[in-house]
Design an enzyme around this catalytic site. Structure first.
Site, PDB file in Angstrom:
ATOM      1  NE  ARG A 195       7.692  -2.534   5.936  1.00 39.92           N
ATOM      2  CZ  ARG A 195       6.387  -2.348   6.072  1.00 39.92           C
ATOM      3  NH1 ARG A 195       5.679  -1.843   5.085  1.00 39.92           N
ATOM      4  NH2 ARG A 195       5.777  -2.711   7.187  1.00 39.92           N
TER       5      ARG A 195
ATOM      6  NE  ARG B  78       2.446  -5.204  11.092  1.00 41.34           N
ATOM      7  CZ  ARG B  78       3.510  -5.043  10.287  1.00 41.34           C
ATOM      8  NH1 ARG B  78       4.645  -5.674  10.541  1.00 41.34           N
ATOM      9  NH2 ARG B  78       3.444  -4.249   9.262  1.00 41.34           N
TER      10      ARG B  78
ATOM     11  CE  LYS C 238      -2.131  -1.143   3.905  1.00 40.60           C
ATOM     12  NZ  LYS C 238      -1.500  -2.431   4.259  1.00 40.60           N
TER      13      LYS C 238
ATOM     14  NE  ARG D 244      -4.281  -1.326   9.906  1.00 41.54           N
ATOM     15  CZ  ARG D 244      -3.004  -1.038   9.655  1.00 41.54           C
ATOM     16  NH1 ARG D 244      -2.648   0.175   9.322  1.00 41.54           N
ATOM     17  NH2 ARG D 244      -2.088  -1.951   9.750  1.00 41.54           N
TER      18      ARG D 244
ATOM     19  NE  ARG E 121       6.580  -0.539  10.073  1.00 45.49           N
ATOM     20  CZ  ARG E 121       5.366  -0.541   9.551  1.00 45.49           C
ATOM     21  NH1 ARG E 121       5.129   0.087   8.425  1.00 45.49           N
ATOM     22  NH2 ARG E 121       4.381  -1.194  10.142  1.00 45.49           N
TER      23      ARG E 121
HETATM   24  P1  AMP Z   1       1.177   0.118   9.243  1.00 48.99           P
HETATM   25  O1  AMP Z   1       2.289   1.098   9.121  1.00 48.99           O
HETATM   26  O2  AMP Z   1      -0.021   0.523   8.426  1.00 48.99           O
HETATM   27  O3  AMP Z   1       1.610  -1.306   8.971  1.00 48.99           O
HETATM   28  O4  AMP Z   1       0.702   0.155  10.767  1.00 48.99           O
HETATM   29  C1  AMP Z   1       1.576  -0.214  11.798  1.00 48.99           C
HETATM   30  C2  AMP Z   1       0.828  -0.346  13.116  1.00 48.99           C
HETATM   31  O5  AMP Z   1       0.240   0.926  13.442  1.00 48.99           O
HETATM   32  C3  AMP Z   1      -0.348  -1.307  13.105  1.00 48.99           C
HETATM   33  O6  AMP Z   1       0.077  -2.649  13.331  1.00 48.99           O
HETATM   34  C4  AMP Z   1      -1.178  -0.764  14.280  1.00 48.99           C
HETATM   35  O7  AMP Z   1      -0.596  -1.126  15.530  1.00 48.99           O
HETATM   36  C5  AMP Z   1      -1.007   0.742  14.107  1.00 48.99           C
HETATM   37  N1  AMP Z   1      -2.067   1.317  13.257  1.00 48.99           N
HETATM   38  C6  AMP Z   1      -1.960   1.777  11.978  1.00 48.99           C
HETATM   39  N2  AMP Z   1      -3.137   2.216  11.522  1.00 48.99           N
HETATM   40  C7  AMP Z   1      -4.032   2.034  12.538  1.00 48.99           C
HETATM   41  C8  AMP Z   1      -5.420   2.276  12.693  1.00 48.99           C
HETATM   42  N3  AMP Z   1      -6.184   2.781  11.722  1.00 48.99           N
HETATM   43  N4  AMP Z   1      -5.984   1.963  13.888  1.00 48.99           N
HETATM   44  C9  AMP Z   1      -5.265   1.457  14.908  1.00 48.99           C
HETATM   45  N5  AMP Z   1      -3.966   1.181  14.821  1.00 48.99           N
HETATM   46  C10 AMP Z   1      -3.333   1.468  13.649  1.00 48.99           C
END
Ligand code: AMP
Length: 220
Positions: free
Chosen positions: A124, A166, A13, A88, A155
């Site tokens: 990554r 996740r 994404k 989400r 990360r």
């Molecule tokens: P991402 O960078 O999109 O993979 O997100 C990394 C982490 O951020 C996720 O595993 C969640 O812990 C948190 N996170 C990201 N977006 C959301 C959201 N909309 N609601 C709650 N937690 C989020």
């Protein structure tokens, strides 16, 4: 035009959003990046968020909703944006709809086989300075960020164990909300299992097949 990137963690994404951004200068809004910026600043919301993110579970709804409302109220996204990572969960979708947080024109639903997602997670790398995303699996030999020369970071949630959590959270909490956008006829499904350039072409072809045009307006 307002895009929402949808798909499992590691579906690409952020990478495809960055490619659209580079070509058409459409601003990207990533919920995960907003949270990581808050962690880096040491905000109290960031300290709280980190404890959830390190476990691979969702940050509380009220925290992410307040942050995203604030971000989407900024003038640079008035004409459009590429949103990644919000809404989400069903709770967030509820607030998104009831509070009319924003409208969305196109949902890009990236489909990637699970084995490919797992392969990607260990490779990554994210630039510590500009956030550029690279994957060692692309075999381009980048020792440093090709965009700004920054150092690579990994990360803290990019490991197989946290990834599995996740992914489970994606299946149980996030995937069901796709039906809402399908009901609005906004979903364009894209095969995202290939390398970025191919997935990007797949996305442009899917836009064409769905009659989506007008990206050039952002470069004007
Ligand atoms: P991402 O960078 O999109 O993979 O997100 C990394 C982490 O951020 C996720 O595993 C969640 O812990 C948190 N996170 C990201 N977006 C959301 C959201 N909309 N609601 C709650 N937690 C989020």
């Amino acid at each position: 035009m307002k895009f929402l990137m949808f798909g499992a963690p590691m579906a690409g994404k952020g990478t495809l959003a960055n490619m659209l951004n580079e070509k058409y200068s459409i601003p990207t809004v990533s919920m995960g990046d907003i949270l990581r910026e808050s962690i880096a600043r040491g905000d109290k919301e960031g300290v709280l968020a980190k404890s959830y993110m390190d476990k691979g579970v969702m940050v509380p709804t009220e925290v992410v909703c307040a942050m995203i409302k604030n971000r989407l109220a900024q003038p640079d996204v008035a004409k459009g944006f590429i949103l990644d990572g919000f809404p989400r969960t069903p709770d967030q979708l509820d607030i998104f709809v009831k509070e009319n947080i924003t409208d969305i024109d196109v949902v890009v639903n990236l489909e990637v086989p699970y084995e490919r997602l797992l392969e990607r997670v260990v490779g990554r790398r994210t630039c510590k300075d500009c956030g550029y995303i690279y994957n060692t699996g692309w075999n381009l030999g980048y020792e440093i960020c090709p965009k700004c020369g920054g150092e690579w970071g990994i990360r803290s949630d990019d490991n197989e164990e946290t990834y599995k959590k996740r992914y489970d959270v994606y299946i149980s909490d996030t995937l069901p909300i796709l039906d809402y956008f399908k009901g609005l006829g906004k979903v364009v499904t894209v095969q995202g299992g290939a390398e970025p350039e191919q997935s990007y072409q797949n996305m442009l072809e899917a836009f064409k097949a769905s009659g989506i045009s007008g990206l050039e307006q952002f470069n004007a």
